[in-house]
Design an enzyme around this catalytic site. Structure first.
Site, PDB file in Angstrom:
ATOM      1  N   TYR A  63       2.411  -0.294  10.466  1.00 51.91           N
ATOM      2  CA  TYR A  63       1.058  -0.601   9.993  1.00 51.91           C
ATOM      3  C   TYR A  63       1.113  -0.749   8.467  1.00 51.91           C
ATOM      4  CZ  TYR A  63      -4.034  -0.170   9.528  1.00 51.91           C
ATOM      5  OH  TYR A  63      -5.358  -0.403   9.236  1.00 51.91           O
ATOM      6  N   THR A 122      -0.193   0.236   5.744  1.00 47.71           N
ATOM      7  CA  THR A 122      -0.223   1.342   4.779  1.00 47.71           C
ATOM      8  C   THR A 122       0.890   2.370   4.995  1.00 47.71           C
ATOM      9  OG1 THR A 122      -1.801   2.549   6.166  1.00 47.71           O
ATOM     10  CG2 THR A 122      -2.710   1.155   4.415  1.00 47.71           C
ATOM     11  N   LYS A 123       1.729   2.157   6.009  1.00 44.40           N
ATOM     12  CA  LYS A 123       2.822   3.094   6.261  1.00 44.40           C
ATOM     13  C   LYS A 123       3.864   3.000   5.143  1.00 44.40           C
ATOM     14  CE  LYS A 123       1.626   4.947  10.260  1.00 44.40           C
ATOM     15  NZ  LYS A 123       0.304   4.386  10.537  1.00 44.40           N
ATOM     16  N   ASN A 124       4.767   3.980   5.097  1.00 46.66           N
ATOM     17  CA  ASN A 124       5.802   3.989   4.053  1.00 46.66           C
ATOM     18  C   ASN A 124       6.647   2.723   4.081  1.00 46.66           C
ATOM     19  OD1 ASN A 124       4.742   6.505   3.745  1.00 46.66           O
ATOM     20  ND2 ASN A 124       6.684   7.617   3.868  1.00 46.66           N
TER      21      ASN A 124
END
Length: 368
Positions: free
Chosen positions: A181, A183-185
């Site tokens: 997704y 906004t994930k790292n």
């Protein structure tokens, strides 16, 4: 405004690399199940230390297809936590299996392995530990439950890069499931997910299921009823570029987290967990306070972003009313859900912005 996430700065930093790869994909004319996906799967497997990797459409699909690949379905039970994004439980419910919830360890916010034994029945086929906010669940303890009859399937959606004694989470269980997704790292520019395993038979079954159960392309023969869940070539190219930067981004996240923790050590709040040998990926930096709503309103007034992950535990979600759980069934998860607040956390958070966040939180408690 100090934002919770900053995907724009990340994209700007590597814009030239991204555009070069995107132009290459466009020119190739091949957009699904091509060489870029294969290359990314191999690179990702090397990064986490897993033999086999399979790109899919999302982290939710990664969990669903993993459970289906293990033969889990109606009549089976799968144990997991009530304090997680609801998609963890959506995924297992999609298989027809029954979600069995168990409370968290208040120190780590993850599924408490000490409570699991009482939840296991003859119908139990899997346990899904969730590495919440990026902090590793106690995988050495969960490994003790990992028999041939009970599979450990890790939800690593928030914890890519987190380790226990240097070993990546996601590689302890039978299967590890990741989300890309945005906004994930390691975030895609859209949806994406990954399944990793050291079991070749599981890998082959997942690759069959992600392609609608197709076994004979020439004659369009399908051996399984399944879905299309493919990580496309564009996202694979984007993620391949970003993977090269992930280690430096993780180092910066940990620097930001350490600074927060040092500067707010005296505040009347509970800081994120810290355990020797367990290294968080700090997808989120979450504090706990009984004055969560008031503090969040004060931060909003000062134009500082914050968010609640997750306000309503899974067992109290309307969509899972049929499970028969009630308020009070999981007191630790419910208490955490009332108190958790995510603060700005990303690799591009400037020190002066962090200082402003810290100062504002300090001011709130001085006035309270």
């Amino acid at each position: 405004m100090i934002n919770l996430f900053d995907t724009a700065s990340e994209a700007h930093e590597i814009k030239d690399e991204l555009l070069k790869e995107l132009e290459s994909v466009i020119s190739s004319g091949w957009y699904l199940l091509g060489q870029r996906l294969t290359n990314f799967e191999m690179a990702f497997g090397r990064y986490v230390g897993s033999k086999y990797s399979c790109g899919v459409h999302s982290g939710t699909d990664a969990l669903t297809l993993s459970l289906k690949a293990l033969g889990i379905g109606p009549g089976d039970e799968v144990i997991t936590t009530p304090l997680t994004a609801v998609y963890t439980v959506y995924a297992l419910a999609e298989t027809g299996a029954k979600p069995i919830l168990s409370d968290i360890d208040p120190a780590t916010l993850n599924l408490d392995p000490k409570l699991i034994s009482s939840k296991i029945t003859k119908k139990t086929k899997a346990i899904i530990p969730v590495h919440l906010h990026g902090f590793p669940a106690d995988m050495p303890a969960f490994e003790e439950f990992g028999t041939k009859k009970i599979a450990i399937v890790e939800d690593v959606a928030q914890a890519l890069g987190a380790t226990i004694e240097g070993k990546m989470v996601g590689t302890y269980g039978k299967i590890g499931c990741y989300s890309f997704y945005p906004t994930k790292n390691l975030g895609a520019m859209g949806d994406g997910g990954m399944i990793v395993t050291d079991d070749e038979s599981v890998s082959l079954e997942v690759k069959l299921l992600r392609q609608g159960g197709l076994t004979d392309r020439d004659n369009y023969l399908h051996e399984r009823v399944s879905i299309h869940s493919r990580l496309d070539e564009i996202q694979s190219a984007i993620l391949s570029v970003k993977l090269k930067h992930l280690s430096s981004w993780l180092a910066k996240r940990r620097e930001v987290a350490n600074y927060y923790s040092q500067k707010m050590a005296s505040f009347p709040i509970t800081l994120p967990p810290s355990t020797s040998g367990f290294e968080s990926s700090y997808h989120l930096y979450c504090i706990r306070t009984r004055e969560r709503e008031e503090l969040q309103a004060y931060l909003r007034e000062k134009e500082i972003g914050s968010q609640v992950h997750y306000k309503t535990p899974v067992h109290l979600q309307p969509c899972f009313k049929n499970l028969g759980y009630r308020q009070g069934d999981f007191p630790e998860a419910e208490k955490a859900a009332r108190e958790l607040l995510s603060l700005p956390m990303h690799p591009y958070l400037e020190k002066y912005d962090q200082d402003e966040v810290i100062k504002t939180i300090g001011e709130y408690f001085e006035k309270a």
